[in-house]
Enzyme design. Structure first.
Site, mmCIF file in Angstrom:
data_model
loop_
_atom_site.group_PDB
_atom_site.id
_atom_site.type_symbol
_atom_site.label_atom_id
_atom_site.label_comp_id
_atom_site.label_asym_id
_atom_site.label_seq_id
_atom_site.Cartn_x
_atom_site.Cartn_y
_atom_site.Cartn_z
ATOM 1 C CE LYS A 49 -4.008 -2.394 2.150
ATOM 2 N NZ LYS A 49 -4.791 -2.658 3.317
ATOM 3 C CD GLN A 93 -3.636 -4.292 6.453
ATOM 4 O OE1 GLN A 93 -3.815 -3.265 5.813
ATOM 5 N NE2 GLN A 93 -4.080 -5.479 5.717
ATOM 6 C CG ASP A 116 -9.861 -0.292 4.886
ATOM 7 O OD1 ASP A 116 -9.585 -0.453 3.780
ATOM 8 O OD2 ASP A 116 -9.097 -0.396 6.069
HETATM 9 N N1 GUN Z 1 -7.196 -6.868 5.926
HETATM 10 C C1 GUN Z 1 -7.591 -7.736 4.901
HETATM 11 N N2 GUN Z 1 -8.199 -6.805 3.861
HETATM 12 C C2 GUN Z 1 -8.236 -5.730 4.617
HETATM 13 C C3 GUN Z 1 -8.723 -4.356 3.980
HETATM 14 O O1 GUN Z 1 -9.117 -4.371 2.758
HETATM 15 N N3 GUN Z 1 -8.400 -3.376 4.768
HETATM 16 C C4 GUN Z 1 -7.773 -3.404 5.913
HETATM 17 N N4 GUN Z 1 -7.550 -2.375 6.701
HETATM 18 N N5 GUN Z 1 -7.461 -4.520 6.436
HETATM 19 C C5 GUN Z 1 -7.545 -5.546 5.846
#
Ligand code: GUN
Length: 284
Positions: A49, A93, A116
């Site tokens: 990311k 996350q 998100d």
């Molecule tokens: N863990 C798995 N997928 C995601 C996501 O799209 N965002 C976040 N923050 N954590 C995740």
């Protein structure tokens, strides 16, 4: 028959290029990520990311906290970032370390910065058909279907998995696009009976190669959200042999994975526009 592979790597690269142009036009945009603990898969996602954000000209802040951090401290940090004008988008996350309250933590993020889309204001607006921030993985799946001309309106769609992160938002987006949606999960009586009738199957359960060729209608579009690390290597939720039956299939890797990151970047620019009053955020 061999399925057309839906190339997420290529589409994601195009979306990132668009985001890069928009980021330049906007002047600046900032994304903060919070990683609590040392889950190895999460570390890889966070690194990707940041690399992608930096490449498109989004400033990033990479906050890492030990698994032992008290929940109150995580929430206090989120509140600090909520108040920080240089931060447009923020994400925590997942998964969080065992014992930490995921609901309390994700709800602490200011909805306007919640790239998100996990905050109830954003989940609720998605549910109501007035989306503000859309969860990136489900959005990426929709973009892949659109890119390959898969007809969603009137289609029978089966979503396998009911997680807040993928399954539920996926079902809502498909419904908003006029599909007839069935959500299957661990208590579904006969999964294959549902999937065999589906024009679109989205597998998001985290069970390696759960979806086998006999479960797929000839010509169907199959989207594989699974990323399972097994002793045989990385496996999706869909057996690659499904390509012999399906009309369209996302590969693993190179399908949904890169799309999630590209749409996160698009969401970060959207957050920056909301915060600058360039787009109306009707969430407060
Ligand atoms: N863990 C798995 N997928 C995601 C996501 O799209 N965002 C976040 N923050 N954590 C995740």
């Amino acid at each position: 028959m061999t399925a057309t592979l839906m190339n997420g790597t290529a589409l994601a690269a195009r979306i990132r290029a668009e985001v890069a142009v928009e980021a330049r036009e906007l002047g600046s945009a900032g994304l903060a990520t919070i990683l609590v603990g040392d889950d190895p898969a999460s570390e890889i996602y966070i690194a990707r990311k940041h690399a992608a954000a930096t490449e498109v000209g989004i400033q990033t802040r990479d906050v890492r906290l030990p698994a032992s951090t008290p929940e109150d401290e995580v929430v206090a940090l989120i509140e600090e970032l909520n108040a920080d004008d240089s931060i447009d988008g923020m994400l925590v996350q997942l998964p969080l370390p065992k014992g930490m309250d995921e609901v309390r933590v994700t709800h602490a993020v200011d909805p306007i910065k919640d790239v998100d889309g996990f905050h109830p204001v954003n989940a609720g607006n998605l549910y109501l058909g007035t989306p503000l921030h859309i969860p990136a993985t489900a959005w990426g799946c929709m973009e892949l279907l659109a890119e390959y001309g898969v007809e969603v309106g009137g289609a029978d769609a089966v979503v396998i998995g009911r997680s807040e992160i993928v399954g539920k938002p996926m079902a809502i987006l498909l419904l908003a696009a006029n599909a007839t949606v069935t959500i299957c999960h661990s208590r579904t009586k006969d999964l294959a009976e549902h999937t065999r009738r589906a024009d679109i199957v989205v597998a998001a359960v985290g069970r390696p190669w759960l979806v086998t060729p006999d479960m797929v209608k000839p010509g169907a579009a199959v989207v594989d959200v699974g990323i399972n690390r097994t002793e045989h290597g990385l496996r999706g939720d869909v057996d690659p042999a499904v390509a012999e039956v399906a009309g369209y299939l996302t590969p693993v890797p190179g399908g949904v994975g890169p799309m999630t990151i590209a749409l996160l970047l698009r969401s970060t620019l959207r957050a920056a526009r909301y915060r600058r009053g360039l787009l109306a955020f009707r969430g407060n």
